[in-house]
Every structure is written in C-alpha cells, then in structure tokens.
Write an enzyme that holds these catalytic residues in place. Structure first.
Site, PDB file in Angstrom:
ATOM      1  N   GLY A 235       0.791  -1.215   0.000  1.00  0.00           N
ATOM      2  CA  GLY A 235       0.000   0.000   0.000  1.00  0.00           C
ATOM      3  C   GLY A 235       0.827   1.271   0.000  1.00  0.00           C
ATOM      4  O   GLY A 235       2.058   1.260   0.163  1.00  0.00           O
ATOM      5  N   HIS A 236       0.126   2.391  -0.126  1.00  0.00           N
ATOM      6  CA  HIS A 236       0.808   3.686  -0.250  1.00  0.00           C
ATOM      7  C   HIS A 236       1.555   4.064   1.021  1.00  0.00           C
ATOM      8  O   HIS A 236       1.150   3.761   2.135  1.00  0.00           O
ATOM      9  CB  HIS A 236      -0.162   4.789  -0.667  1.00  0.00           C
TER      10      HIS A 236
END
Length: 340
Positions: A235-236
């Site tokens: 994920g970011h």
C-alpha cells in the site's frame, strides 16, 4: 552442453567425491534426474538421493555413503543455482530502440539500451545503461529506470517513480498505481489525490501481478535487495527495508514500516500505520495487527509466537475429544445434583 564432474567442481568451488570423468549433459530436480543429469540433495532428502539414477549429485560436504559420481560443496542449492546460469542459454536481444516502440519527448536513453516493439516510454523518462524493456511495457513521464534493469511485457512503471539498478520487474506488475485514499462525507467517497511516487532501490525483484501503490505525499520505498513474489500488494507510503522476502498474496497496508531482513510467508496480511521489526519471520497466513519487535518468528491470527501457535493448533485438534469429555462431566454433575 557437456561438462565433466571435474569441470563442474571447479565451477562451483567443490571437491570431487568420485567419478570425476563422468559427463553431465543437463541439470534436473532430484525426483526427475536420470542418465546424463546432475541433481542436488540437501537434508532431509539425502536418503532419497541414494535411490536416484542421476549421472552425478551435488552433496553437502561430509556426506557419506554415496558411490555414484558426486561433488561436495558447502551449499548444494546455491551451487546448483550457479550452474543453472551456465547450463541455461541466456535470452538475447540486439541492443537498440525498435522503430515500433514509442519514445516520447525529452527521453534520455543510456548506452546499450534495448527497447523492443510496442513498448511505450513516455515524455521526460530516463533509461539508464543496459536497460531492457520488453513489448507492451510502459514507463511513465519523469520516471527513472536504473542501469541494467529489466521490465518484462506489460509491466507498468507509472509517472514520477524511480527504479534502481539491476532490478527485475515481471509481467503485469504495476509500480505507482494510486494509493487507496478516500474521504467519506454523507456517504459519498471522494478521492484524495495521490501525488507522491515510488522508489525501488537497487537489486530488487518484483513478481508478476504485483501492485505497489504510489504515496499520497513523499514516496513508497522498497529497500535494496528485497525480493517480492507474484500477487503481492504493498500500500501507499509503506517503507520496506532491505533484503526482505515477501511471498505470494501478501498484503501490506498503507504507511507500514518494515525493517531489514523480514520474511513474510504466503498470504500474510497487516493493518496499516504499524512498524514491524527487522530480522523477523512471519509464517504463511499470519495476521499482523500491531507493532512488532525485532527478531521474532510468528504465526497465526492474531499473530503470536510460532511456538505458542503450534501449541494452540495441537490443542485445537483435541477439541472434539475435549467437548465429549465436558459433556460427560456435565451429565455426571447433574446426576450428582439430583441425588443430593
């Protein structure tokens, strides 16, 4: 290719146990090896190796009881891996940019670069020396691909991402897709712009169908030497340390910080915004729901020490028997209450 056992021993720095003049034509797995094949064996498969009909074997130093041609090495698996590079012909393409590839404006291309037909290199991208880009791969605007990195077909490196040297990005991996960021008001989800990037450091391998999201701000970082299996999602704003191993179907939620030398087994999942200590191992399907210390071996959901998880699993197998005993005890207690 043909090489004698003596020649192979020199290539891998091993010692010939017997059969130095035996000729090897191919490499094979232990259970498929036959005449002309070289295989390797490590514990717990040493006894099984005694029954194979391979031309020769790579064995751990000090192994006894083998009369067939064999070579002693400290690490048979590593030696076998080196031989795979020698016995398997390399895939070669002539260096140069195909006329059927798209090269945008102001693209900088190093020496010895190969861009095959139908690849797309967008404006202002940078390709380092010796970069190899296969058909239908995409390099976005202002992205940088480091020296001797390979992008296989359909790999995507979105805009404003930096890929280090000697990286391998397999087919259908997407580096720099938008992070999953939304605000919700009155039941309506509104996208938060994802304007950061991804930094992949040197010597990283990224498997097929991997998704590494760009940061909301700043960068999602994959540390040097980390190896990522197929079908992984990162994920970011995650920061993955150096030399980690991330196995298939693992999902690491946004803003997670992972130390160096961490191994995640298949289907491990984490919550976001946590720190996971270095030099740790998480068994397959572990669920990590909070900060974790360094140097642990864990399993289960919620995650716990591997030793404790084994005890729990052993107890669970006894549950049907324990339920029967509890019912018998309950019946006995009721009977005693009736008598009193």
């Amino acid at each position: 290719m043909e090489k004698t056992v003596n020649e192979i021993a020199q290539l891998v720095g091993g010692t010939v146990g017997s059969g130095g003049s035996t000729v090897v034509h191919r490499l094979a797995s232990l259970d498929e090896a036959g005449a002309g094949d070289l295989a390797f064996a490590v514990p717990p498969h040493i006894d099984a190796a005694r029954a194979v009909s391979a031309a020769a074997l790579l064995l751990p130093t000090g192994t006894e009881g083998f009369s067939c041609p064999h070579i002693f090495v400290d690490d048979p698996k590593a030696a076998f891996a080196r031989l795979l590079m020698i016995f398997t012909p390399a895939i070669e393409h002539a260096a140069g940019v195909s006329d059927e590839a798209y090269i945008g404006a102001d693209v900088r291309i190093g020496t010895g670069v190969t861009v095959l037909p139908f690849a797309y290199v967008d404006d202002h991208a940078v390709l380092g020396d010796g970069v190899m880009i296969y058909p239908h791969a995409y390099v976005g605007q202002y992205s940088v691909i480091g020296d001797h990195t390979v992008l296989y077909s359909n790999a995507v490196v979105r805009e404003h991402c930096r890929i280090g040297a000697r990286c391998t990005i397999h087919s259908c991996a997407v580096i720099g897709a938008d992070g999953f960021g939304f605000t919700t008001e009155a039941g309506v989800h509104t996208k938060v712009p994802q304007v950061g990037g991804v930094v992949v450091e040197d010597d990283v391998e990224i498997g097929a169908h991997v998704g590494i999201d760009r940061a909301t701000l700043g960068a999602t970082v994959i540390g040097k030497g980390t190896k990522i299996d197929n079908l992984v999602h990162i994920g970011h704003n995650c920061r993955i340390g150096e030399n980690c191993l991330i196995v298939a179907q693992t999902g690491i939620s946004g803003s997670t910080k992972v130390g160096h030398n961490v191994t995640f087994g298949g289907q491990v999942g984490t919550v976001g915004h946590i720190s996971i200590g270095a030099n740790s191992v998480y068994a397959a399907r572990s669920g990590i729901i909070g900060d974790m210390p360094e140097g642990v071996f864990c399993a289960g959901f919620p995650v716990q020490s591997h030793a404790e998880w084994l005890r729990v699993q052993a107890a669970m197998r006894r549950l049907p028997e324990m339920v029967k005993k509890v019912k018998v005890l309950e019946k006995t207690i009721e009977e005693l209450r009736g008598k009193s």
